[in-house]
Design a protein around this motif. Structure first.
Motif, PDB file in Angstrom:
ATOM      1  N   PRO A 240      -9.239  -8.637  -7.986  1.00  0.00           N
ATOM      2  CA  PRO A 240     -10.904  -8.401  -7.644  1.00  0.00           C
ATOM      3  C   PRO A 240     -10.700  -7.776  -6.434  1.00  0.00           C
ATOM      4  N   ALA A 241      -9.862  -8.140  -5.411  1.00  0.00           N
ATOM      5  CA  ALA A 241      -9.766  -7.557  -3.980  1.00  0.00           C
ATOM      6  C   ALA A 241      -9.056  -6.588  -3.923  1.00  0.00           C
ATOM      7  N   ALA A 242      -7.739  -6.431  -4.400  1.00  0.00           N
ATOM      8  CA  ALA A 242      -6.867  -5.445  -4.358  1.00  0.00           C
ATOM      9  C   ALA A 242      -6.488  -4.331  -5.359  1.00  0.00           C
ATOM     10  N   GLY A 243      -6.857  -4.769  -6.599  1.00  0.00           N
ATOM     11  CA  GLY A 243      -6.510  -3.907  -7.973  1.00  0.00           C
ATOM     12  C   GLY A 243      -5.419  -4.271  -8.576  1.00  0.00           C
ATOM     13  N   GLU A 244      -4.828  -3.349  -9.002  1.00  0.00           N
ATOM     14  CA  GLU A 244      -4.099  -3.597 -10.095  1.00  0.00           C
ATOM     15  C   GLU A 244      -2.584  -3.889  -9.495  1.00  0.00           C
ATOM     16  N   ILE A 245      -1.796  -4.714  -9.943  1.00  0.00           N
ATOM     17  CA  ILE A 245      -0.439  -5.274  -9.330  1.00  0.00           C
ATOM     18  C   ILE A 245       0.518  -5.367 -10.635  1.00  0.00           C
ATOM     19  N   LYS A 246       1.202  -4.506 -10.595  1.00  0.00           N
ATOM     20  CA  LYS A 246       2.466  -4.730 -11.633  1.00  0.00           C
ATOM     21  C   LYS A 246       3.758  -5.425 -10.999  1.00  0.00           C
ATOM     22  N   THR A 247       4.192  -6.339 -11.746  1.00  0.00           N
ATOM     23  CA  THR A 247       5.606  -7.225 -11.546  1.00  0.00           C
ATOM     24  C   THR A 247       6.309  -7.111 -12.420  1.00  0.00           C
ATOM     25  N   ARG A 248       7.434  -7.601 -12.129  1.00  0.00           N
ATOM     26  CA  ARG A 248       8.807  -7.848 -13.060  1.00  0.00           C
ATOM     27  C   ARG A 248       8.907  -9.493 -12.828  1.00  0.00           C
ATOM     28  N   THR A 249       8.623 -10.196 -13.878  1.00  0.00           N
ATOM     29  CA  THR A 249       8.824 -11.660 -13.756  1.00  0.00           C
ATOM     30  C   THR A 249      10.193 -11.977 -14.089  1.00  0.00           C
ATOM     31  N   THR A 250      10.799 -13.029 -13.207  1.00  0.00           N
ATOM     32  CA  THR A 250      12.273 -13.722 -13.511  1.00  0.00           C
ATOM     33  C   THR A 250      11.908 -15.124 -13.470  1.00  0.00           C
ATOM     34  N   SER A 251      12.532 -15.763 -14.281  1.00  0.00           N
ATOM     35  CA  SER A 251      12.510 -17.159 -14.431  1.00  0.00           C
ATOM     36  C   SER A 251      13.848 -17.953 -14.225  1.00  0.00           C
ATOM     37  N   PHE A 252      13.747 -19.081 -13.610  1.00  0.00           N
ATOM     38  CA  PHE A 252      15.070 -19.877 -13.412  1.00  0.00           C
ATOM     39  C   PHE A 252      14.810 -21.467 -13.626  1.00  0.00           C
ATOM     40  N   ASP A 253      15.748 -22.007 -14.113  1.00  0.00           N
ATOM     41  CA  ASP A 253      15.342 -23.431 -14.490  1.00  0.00           C
ATOM     42  C   ASP A 253      15.440 -24.241 -13.146  1.00  0.00           C
ATOM     43  N   ALA A 254      14.461 -24.899 -12.945  1.00  0.00           N
ATOM     44  CA  ALA A 254      13.962 -25.517 -11.691  1.00  0.00           C
ATOM     45  C   ALA A 254      14.590 -26.904 -11.772  1.00  0.00           C
ATOM     46  N   THR A 255      14.775 -27.801 -12.701  1.00  0.00           N
ATOM     47  CA  THR A 255      15.271 -28.935 -12.781  1.00  0.00           C
ATOM     48  C   THR A 255      16.575 -28.936 -14.246  1.00  0.00           C
ATOM     49  N   ALA A 256      16.959 -30.202 -14.264  1.00  0.00           N
ATOM     50  CA  ALA A 256      17.582 -30.187 -15.610  1.00  0.00           C
ATOM     51  C   ALA A 256      16.801 -30.197 -16.815  1.00  0.00           C
ATOM     52  N   ASP A 257      15.569 -30.361 -16.617  1.00  0.00           N
ATOM     53  CA  ASP A 257      14.611 -30.372 -17.738  1.00  0.00           C
ATOM     54  C   ASP A 257      14.356 -28.538 -17.791  1.00  0.00           C
ATOM     55  N   HIS A 258      14.709 -28.011 -19.088  1.00  0.00           N
ATOM     56  CA  HIS A 258      14.521 -26.551 -18.949  1.00  0.00           C
ATOM     57  C   HIS A 258      13.225 -26.105 -19.387  1.00  0.00           C
ATOM     58  N   ASP A 259      12.218 -27.120 -19.452  1.00  0.00           N
ATOM     59  CA  ASP A 259      10.785 -26.752 -19.554  1.00  0.00           C
ATOM     60  C   ASP A 259      10.156 -26.370 -18.187  1.00  0.00           C
ATOM     61  N   MET A 260      10.868 -27.045 -16.883  1.00  0.00           N
ATOM     62  CA  MET A 260      10.465 -26.706 -15.660  1.00  0.00           C
ATOM     63  C   MET A 260      11.160 -25.652 -14.982  1.00  0.00           C
ATOM     64  N   ARG A 261      10.456 -24.658 -14.761  1.00  0.00           N
ATOM     65  CA  ARG A 261      10.960 -23.496 -14.281  1.00  0.00           C
ATOM     66  C   ARG A 261      10.360 -22.848 -13.030  1.00  0.00           C
ATOM     67  N   MET A 262      11.255 -22.090 -12.140  1.00  0.00           N
ATOM     68  CA  MET A 262      10.675 -21.158 -11.184  1.00  0.00           C
ATOM     69  C   MET A 262      10.182 -19.782 -11.657  1.00  0.00           C
ATOM     70  N   VAL A 263       9.132 -19.323 -11.389  1.00  0.00           N
ATOM     71  CA  VAL A 263       9.017 -17.841 -11.657  1.00  0.00           C
ATOM     72  C   VAL A 263       8.652 -17.148 -10.514  1.00  0.00           C
ATOM     73  N   VAL A 264       9.530 -15.922 -10.385  1.00  0.00           N
ATOM     74  CA  VAL A 264       9.411 -15.088  -9.428  1.00  0.00           C
ATOM     75  C   VAL A 264       8.789 -13.815  -9.873  1.00  0.00           C
ATOM     76  N   TYR A 265       7.786 -13.150  -9.032  1.00  0.00           N
ATOM     77  CA  TYR A 265       7.098 -11.884  -9.342  1.00  0.00           C
ATOM     78  C   TYR A 265       7.389 -10.845  -8.450  1.00  0.00           C
ATOM     79  N   THR A 266       8.492  -9.941  -8.760  1.00  0.00           N
ATOM     80  CA  THR A 266       9.082  -8.931  -7.976  1.00  0.00           C
ATOM     81  C   THR A 266       8.089  -7.578  -8.156  1.00  0.00           C
ATOM     82  N   PRO A 267       7.314  -7.046  -7.061  1.00  0.00           N
ATOM     83  CA  PRO A 267       6.560  -5.727  -7.268  1.00  0.00           C
ATOM     84  C   PRO A 267       7.452  -4.808  -8.164  1.00  0.00           C
TER      85      PRO A 267
END
Length: 302
Positions: A240-267
């Protein structure tokens, strides 16, 4: 409730899901898709049960019982034959294994706490927004760039920060997803892929129930039984403050549990990078632009 009764109830839930999934996949495949003649008039455009049984090399009665969700023994070989006959993709194949309770080495393991260095890693990724989420889409940790882009989520009460809930229930004025028309179906299909590993867990079932009650769109998409593998893709967010933001998402396993992941949003472009940077340096304006409705709707607990 005794342990035996609970086990029996859990088994019935999985068989019910299995039955619905098999029917939906069978109705999707036409005789022409598998090189069979169309035959007499059909009540539905898909394959008949006897045709699936013929293609898979199994008895009609056995396949009928499988699709009816009866408690029958299923081998890996036979399940693979059914999957090939129904032309399942990789995600659907794994989903079928889980519902049939056939061991699959790809199924995620135990849930563990976040490593102690995780917050430092997230902070080091700024100005790229980054978060750690679980399979249920609960946001567990984040950096300042993520907080600037998604104030709707980080301002929600503890235990209520769920990106799937936000996407399907927040009003247009403060819904973070700007491309829901194209992304909604995929969001639900990926969630179902993860859900099949947690059918017996009350919190997962409760989230599906609440989402179905709160969002007709989610309920409609959930009923399709579609399933998809998670993976990187373009996501469009609306600030609402800055407008449209397009990103590419990349996920990495954060722990031995594959359900837990880090998601990084690259402009995905320079304008999006500039808008994230502006939000990062103007957090009060970013947070102040969200609707007053958010606090009450961030987590509609039952």
């Amino acid at each position: 409730m005794t342990e035996t009764t609970q086990t029996a109830q859990n088994g019935r839930r999985k068989r019910t899901e299995l039955a619905a999934f098999l029917r939906s996949r069978r109705e999707r495949v036409t005789p022409a898709d598998v090189g069979m003649p169309p035959g007499p008039r059909r009540r539905t455009p898909g394959l008949r049960r006897e045709e699936v049984a013929q293609l898979a090399g199994v008895g009609v009665t056995w396949y009928t019982w499988l699709e009816q969700g009866r408690p029958i023994n299923v081998s890996v070989q036979v399940l693979d034959a059914v999957a090939r006959s129904l032309r399942l993709d990789e995600a659907e194949w794994a989903h079928l294994y889980r519902l049939a309770e056939v061991p699959d080495p790809g199924v995620a393991g135990l849930c563990v706490d976040l490593p102690e260095d995780m917050q430092g890693i997230l902070d080091g990724l700024s100005p790229k927004p980054a978060s750690v989420v679980n399979g249920r889409s609960d946001v567990l940790a984040w950096n300042d760039a993520y907080a600037a882009v998604f104030p709707q989520l980080v301002q929600a009460p503890d235990g209520c920060r769920n990106s799937l809930w936000a996407a399907f229930t927040l009003p247009d004025c403060c819904n973070p997803l700007g491309n829901m028309e194209t992304e909604a179906a995929l969001h639900v299909a990926v969630f179902r892929y993860r859900y099949s590993s947690h059918l017996n867990e009350p919190r997962w079932r409760d989230l599906v129930r609440r989402l179905s009650e709160a969002s007709p769109r989610f309920a409609q998409l959930w009923a399709t039984q579609d399933v998809a593998l998670p993976g990187p893709r373009i996501k469009v967010f609306q600030s609402p403050a800055a407008g449209e933001i397009k990103t590419r998402t990349t996920s990495f396993d954060a722990t031995a549990d594959h359900d837990m992941r880090m998601v990084v949003y690259t402009p995905a472009d320079e304008d999006s990078a500039k808008r994230i940077d502006w939000l990062l340096h103007n957090p009060q304006e970013a947070a102040g632009a969200i609707c007053h409705q958010v606090a009450g709707r961030a987590c509609d607990r039952a």
